[in-house]
Scaffold this motif. Structure first.
Motif, short mmCIF file in Angstrom:
data_model
loop_
_atom_site.label_atom_id
_atom_site.label_comp_id
_atom_site.label_asym_id
_atom_site.label_seq_id
_atom_site.Cartn_x
_atom_site.Cartn_y
_atom_site.Cartn_z
N ALA A 106 0.83 -1.21 0.00
CA ALA A 106 0.00 0.00 0.00
C ALA A 106 0.86 1.26 0.00
O ALA A 106 0.37 2.35 0.29
CB ALA A 106 -0.93 0.00 1.21
N GLY A 107 2.14 1.10 -0.32
CA GLY A 107 3.04 2.25 -0.34
C GLY A 107 3.72 2.46 0.99
O GLY A 107 3.23 2.04 2.04
N GLY A 108 4.88 3.10 0.96
CA GLY A 108 5.62 3.34 2.20
C GLY A 108 6.09 2.04 2.81
O GLY A 108 6.61 1.15 2.13
N ASP A 109 5.89 1.89 4.12
CA ASP A 109 6.30 0.67 4.83
C ASP A 109 5.17 -0.34 4.95
O ASP A 109 5.32 -1.35 5.65
CB ASP A 109 6.80 1.03 6.24
N HIS A 110 4.04 -0.07 4.30
CA HIS A 110 2.88 -0.94 4.44
C HIS A 110 2.94 -2.07 3.41
O HIS A 110 2.14 -2.15 2.48
CB HIS A 110 1.58 -0.14 4.29
N ARG A 111 3.94 -2.94 3.56
CA ARG A 111 4.12 -4.08 2.67
C ARG A 111 4.19 -5.33 3.55
O ARG A 111 5.00 -5.38 4.47
CB ARG A 111 5.41 -3.91 1.87
N LYS A 154 -6.81 -1.15 8.57
CA LYS A 154 -6.04 -0.40 9.57
C LYS A 154 -4.55 -0.65 9.39
O LYS A 154 -3.73 0.27 9.49
CB LYS A 154 -6.50 -0.83 10.97
N LYS A 155 -4.18 -1.91 9.10
CA LYS A 155 -2.77 -2.24 8.88
C LYS A 155 -2.21 -1.52 7.65
O LYS A 155 -1.08 -1.04 7.65
CB LYS A 155 -2.60 -3.75 8.69
N LEU A 156 -3.04 -1.47 6.60
CA LEU A 156 -2.57 -0.90 5.33
C LEU A 156 -2.54 0.62 5.34
O LEU A 156 -1.58 1.24 4.87
CB LEU A 156 -3.46 -1.38 4.18
N PHE A 157 -3.60 1.23 5.86
CA PHE A 157 -3.78 2.67 5.67
C PHE A 157 -3.82 3.47 6.95
O PHE A 157 -4.01 4.69 6.92
CB PHE A 157 -5.07 2.93 4.87
N GLY A 158 -3.68 2.80 8.09
CA GLY A 158 -3.75 3.54 9.36
C GLY A 158 -5.11 4.15 9.57
O GLY A 158 -6.14 3.46 9.42
N ASP A 159 -5.16 5.41 9.88
CA ASP A 159 -6.42 6.10 10.15
C ASP A 159 -7.06 6.69 8.89
O ASP A 159 -8.11 7.33 8.98
CB ASP A 159 -6.20 7.21 11.18
N LYS A 160 -6.44 6.52 7.73
CA LYS A 160 -7.01 7.03 6.49
C LYS A 160 -8.29 6.28 6.13
O LYS A 160 -8.46 5.11 6.49
CB LYS A 160 -6.02 6.89 5.34
N ASP A 161 -9.17 6.94 5.38
CA ASP A 161 -10.34 6.27 4.84
C ASP A 161 -9.87 5.31 3.75
O ASP A 161 -9.27 5.73 2.76
CB ASP A 161 -11.30 7.30 4.24
N GLU A 192 -8.05 -11.91 4.91
CA GLU A 192 -7.90 -10.51 5.26
C GLU A 192 -8.48 -9.60 4.19
O GLU A 192 -8.78 -8.44 4.45
CB GLU A 192 -6.41 -10.19 5.47
N TYR A 193 -8.63 -10.14 2.99
CA TYR A 193 -9.25 -9.36 1.91
C TYR A 193 -9.74 -10.30 0.82
O TYR A 193 -9.36 -11.49 0.77
CB TYR A 193 -8.26 -8.34 1.33
#
Length: 810
Positions: A106-111, A154-161, A192-193
């Motif tokens: 999902a970009g950044g460290d979200h791998r 939540k794991k992928l995007f944190g608090d983002k929609d 998970e998805y």
């Protein structure tokens, strides 16, 4: 009258604090244990119940004669779901489910590595999985859509929609079109998805238009039947679907298996549903009943142990005009009151025990205090337990003859069969059955763990192939060995603890027509024997450097050689359509499936036609594991920097195969211990018949144990024996002999019962221990020792009493 009964009950409980403490303890432990088990059983029995259409949802299973037996399995061809949907009006909807692991970015460290279900768009309309965002009807229509659970978002995007965010999987990008609530605890679904099934075609994994489409079983197929359609009726319609579409080549029948039975009833023997996990549920249901019954028996014994103290009360009440029914009501009321107090204590024990119990069973169980049904059940449970526990004392005490009691000539019944002795024998019989069962389950686990696996699983680390690792594998392998961290590296289609696939479509010279021997299929590139420690019986391993044609080489295990009838297997040709392999080696059978099952025929193919998912590495000996793993991590970072380094130990995976059986052993042992403890409280209640208040010096202990209410005749007997020269040892043996007779009788009753239960349980495993007499002897000796410890101290104290104190009144 009722007020008088209430006051009397409270006074009796307060006056006999030792008796009250023992009864509260026994009943509370019994109730708490039964409650924990029933919470677990309720959770297991409620799997998939949240699905609104559960009565119309079925999984499609295969059935065929393989190796002379009618086998059933749940994986089906990918082409099956669309075929059923198009050809049968009774099928309202159908869906394929393919369970996969991918690395999501999902970009950044979200791998991270994550678990997906690749499904048809109908999945969300068949199963009731509430959505936080998005529409179930359209969320998976776009081939580039993805539906995530709330916790994974939540794991992928944190608090983002998460809606409309982008997720990269392999080289494909997906847009979040829906967010699901987290999966309920009582479901076998584990993802998970969700990804649309069109992704299979995008990756080149969709074989629905291939000539072998009907012979490749790789997904689960679910159907939703039309309202009014019956399982039996649809079974008759679809049974020959695979046979007809494969033009008779795949002699497979189809049948439906209800969603409501998937969790507990998914084992078949020769085509017949024989149960499955329901056997474990029933076992612990019986254990819960045993524990509660033992607690009630304990109550009965302790209550009747006080019978002579309350005999005068009964006599006076009867003289004053009390009828027996009122006395029965009084004693049952006291029992229910004690049951209520025990229930309150039991709820506290359950609350304290739930964290540890949840960790043991892998659940998140909780008492549903907000449920009206829970309180109604709890009240019924208290009344049932109180009436059951107090029934015998109530009828026993209310039956005293007032004239005999008030004259002081009341004596215990000298009948050949003492009901209280019968109850104690039952208590110990239940406990001994559980002890024996625990020992045998533990022995079975150890037996399978010590079984020769056929390879050296220690010090093997594996990593799933991610990103471009297959393309860069040669360079990675060179660097790994060059680092000194590993000695051997090889690629395989699956971990060494999992079978890649199986088939009955192999061909070889001399194969009989109609032979449907099922053979496990595995694949390696080269070097598997060195890396895994598999033992060669004949020939050699696959070696592409020395033998470039070994991409079409094959290894057979000993069971495969026997099944194929080869006297000289080296050089034989085995066909796995559309490819043909030449046999270069024979290996010893090794365990990849359940360690409790016999080895199956297996082939290990070369790289031709196979895709590798696993990189296996044997760690170099004499080095710290942490240092070796760090070197491996650095090597993977060079060639796979865009993906996380996630390694696994093969021996850890092997150990997971025992988790379910170890859980059964732990639970059975735990509740066996509690049953023994409660039974020992009951033994205290019986002990006063023989020991009683023999020792004034030990009166405080006797009062606490509710042992010192009667048995004056036993006191005098002990005194006379000591005056005549009896030793402490001989008197102690005399006092404990009757207890040992009861325990030995319990052993004789429990042993055949335990043998019958465990013999049936062990038949579920083709590789199992034998039921030798040693286990039964050990359990019997342990039970005798526990009984002696329970009453031995009191017997010794009675035997050491000064006879002058007991005979002075004479």
């Amino acid at each position: 009258m009722l007020k008088n009964y209430w006051i009397t009950a409270i006074r009796n409980l307060m006056r006999s604090k030792g008796f009250t403490a023992l009864n509260l303890t026994g009943l509370a432990i019994g109730m708490a244990s039964a409650t924990l088990i029933l919470l677990w059983i309720h959770n297991e029995s409620s799997y998939e119940a949240f699905n609104v259409k559960k009565d119309r949802i079925y999984e499609v299973w295969n059935r065929a004669v393989i190796s002379g037996k009618l086998e059933c399995w749940r994986t089906t061809p990918k082409i099956l779901a669309p075929t059923l949907r198009q050809e049968y009006a009774a099928v309202a909807s159908a869906c394929r489910v393919d369970s996969r692991w991918f690395v999501t970015d999902a970009g950044g460290d979200h791998r991270m590595s994550s678990h997906a279900f690749v499904v048809d768009s109908t999945f969300l309309s068949i199963f009731s999985l509430p959505m936080v965002s998005g529409s179930p009807a359209s969320a998976l229509q776009d081939p580039h859509s993805i539906v995530v659970t709330r916790s994974f978002a939540k794991k992928l995007f944190g608090d983002k929609d998460p809606m409309n965010q982008t997720v990269k999987i392999d080289s494909f990008r997906f847009r979040v079109t829906g967010v699901l609530k987290d999966l309920p605890a009582n479901t076998d679904m584990d993802f998970e998805y969700l990804l649309p099934f069109a992704f299979e075609r995008m990756r080149g994994d969709d074989d629905t238009d291939k000539s072998y489409a009907w012979s490749n079983n790789g997904v689960n197929t679910w159907v939703l039947l039309q309202p009014g359609a019956t399982q039996a009726g649809v079974d008759r319609q679809i049974v020959k679907t695979t046979l007809s579409h494969s033009k008779g080549e795949e002699k497979i029948e189809l049948f439906l298996h209800p969603l409501s039975k998937i969790h507990l009833w998914s084992e078949f023997e020769n085509g017949v549903n024989t149960g499955g996990y329901i056997g474990t549920i029933r076992l612990f249901g019986v254990i819960a009943a045993f524990i509660l019954l033992v607690a009630c028996i304990n109550f009965m014994n302790l209550s009747t142990a006080r019978s002579e103290r309350r005999a005068k009360e009964v006599g006076i009440r009867k003289v004053a005009g009390a009828v027996r029914s009122l006395l029965i009501g009084q004693f049952l009321g006291e029992s229910v009151l004690l049951s209520l107090l025990s229930a309150v204590l039991a709820i506290g024990l359950v609350q304290l025990s739930l964290p540890a119990f949840n960790a043991l069973v892998g659940k998140t169980l909780a008492l549903p205090f907000e449920s009206v049904g829970f309180w109604a059940t709890a009240i019924g449970f208290v009344l049932f337990t109180g009436v059951l526990a107090g029934s015998y004392p109530a009828f026993f005490l209310s039956g005293f003859a007032p004239v005999a009691v008030l004259k002081g000539v009341f004596r215990r019944s000298q009948a050949a069969i003492d009901p209280r002795k019968v109850l104690v024998v039952l208590q110990f019989s239940f406990a001994i059955v559980l002890i024996i069962c625990t020992f045998i389950v533990v022995r079975q686990i150890r037996y399978a763990q010590d079984r020769a696996a056929g390879y050296d699983r220690s010090h093997i680390v594996y990593h799933w192939v991610t990103g471009d690792l297959n393309d860069r594998y040669a360079m990675l392998k060179r660097d790994l060995i060059g680092s000194g961290a590993v000695t051997d590296v090889c690629r395989t289609t699956a971990p060494l603890t999992q079978v890649g696939s199986d088939s009955w479509g192999f061909g070889w010279e001399g194969k009989a027509a109609g032979d449907h021997t099922d053979i496990d299929r595995f694949a390696e590139d080269e070097g598997l024997v060195r890396t895994s420690g598999i033992q060669l019986v004949e020939g050699r391993d696959i070696d592409l450097r020395q033998y470039p044609t070994d991409s079409s080489a094959m290894l057979l295990n000993e069971s495969a050689v026997k099944a194929m009838g080869f006297k000289h297997p080296i050089g034989q040709i085995v066909k796995d359509p559309p490819n043909a392999f030449h046999v270069v080696g024979v290996i010893k059978d090794f365990s990849m499936r359940s360690p409790y099952d016999a080895a199956k025929p297996m082939v290990i193919e070369g790289s031709m036609g196979n895709f590798f998912n696993i990189i296996n590495m044997r760690l170099a000996g004499g080095k710290k594991t942490a240092e070796s793993i760090d070197k491996i991590r650095k090597a993977f970072a060079v060639y796979n920097s865009n993906y996380p380094f996630e390694y696994h130990f093969t021996d850890d995976d092997f150990g997971q195969k025992f988790a379910a059986t170890e859980r059964i052993a732990t639970l059975t042992g735990l509740f066996a211990g509690l049953t023994i403890f409660i039974s020992c409280l009951g033994l205290f209640g019986l002990a006063e018949n023989f020991v009683g208040a023999a020792s004034p010096r030990s009166s405080s202990f006797v009062t606490f144990a509710s042992l010192g209410y009667v048995a004056e005749s036993r006191i005098k007997e002990i005194g006379v024996r000591k005056v005549l020269g009896a030793s402490v040892l001989s008197i102690t043996a005399l006092l404990t002999r009757d207890f040992l007779r009861l325990v030995i009788l319990a052993i004789l009753i429990a042993s055949p019962v335990a043998w019958y239960i465990m013999d049936g349980w062990l038949k579920n495993y083709s590789y199992h221990v034998s039921l030798d007499i040693g286990v039964f002897l050990f359990a019997g000796c342990l039970s005798v020792a526990i009984a002696l410890i329970t009453v031995g101290g009191q017997a010794i104290a009675a035997a050491r009493t000064n006879p002058a104190k007991n005979l002075r009144p004479e």
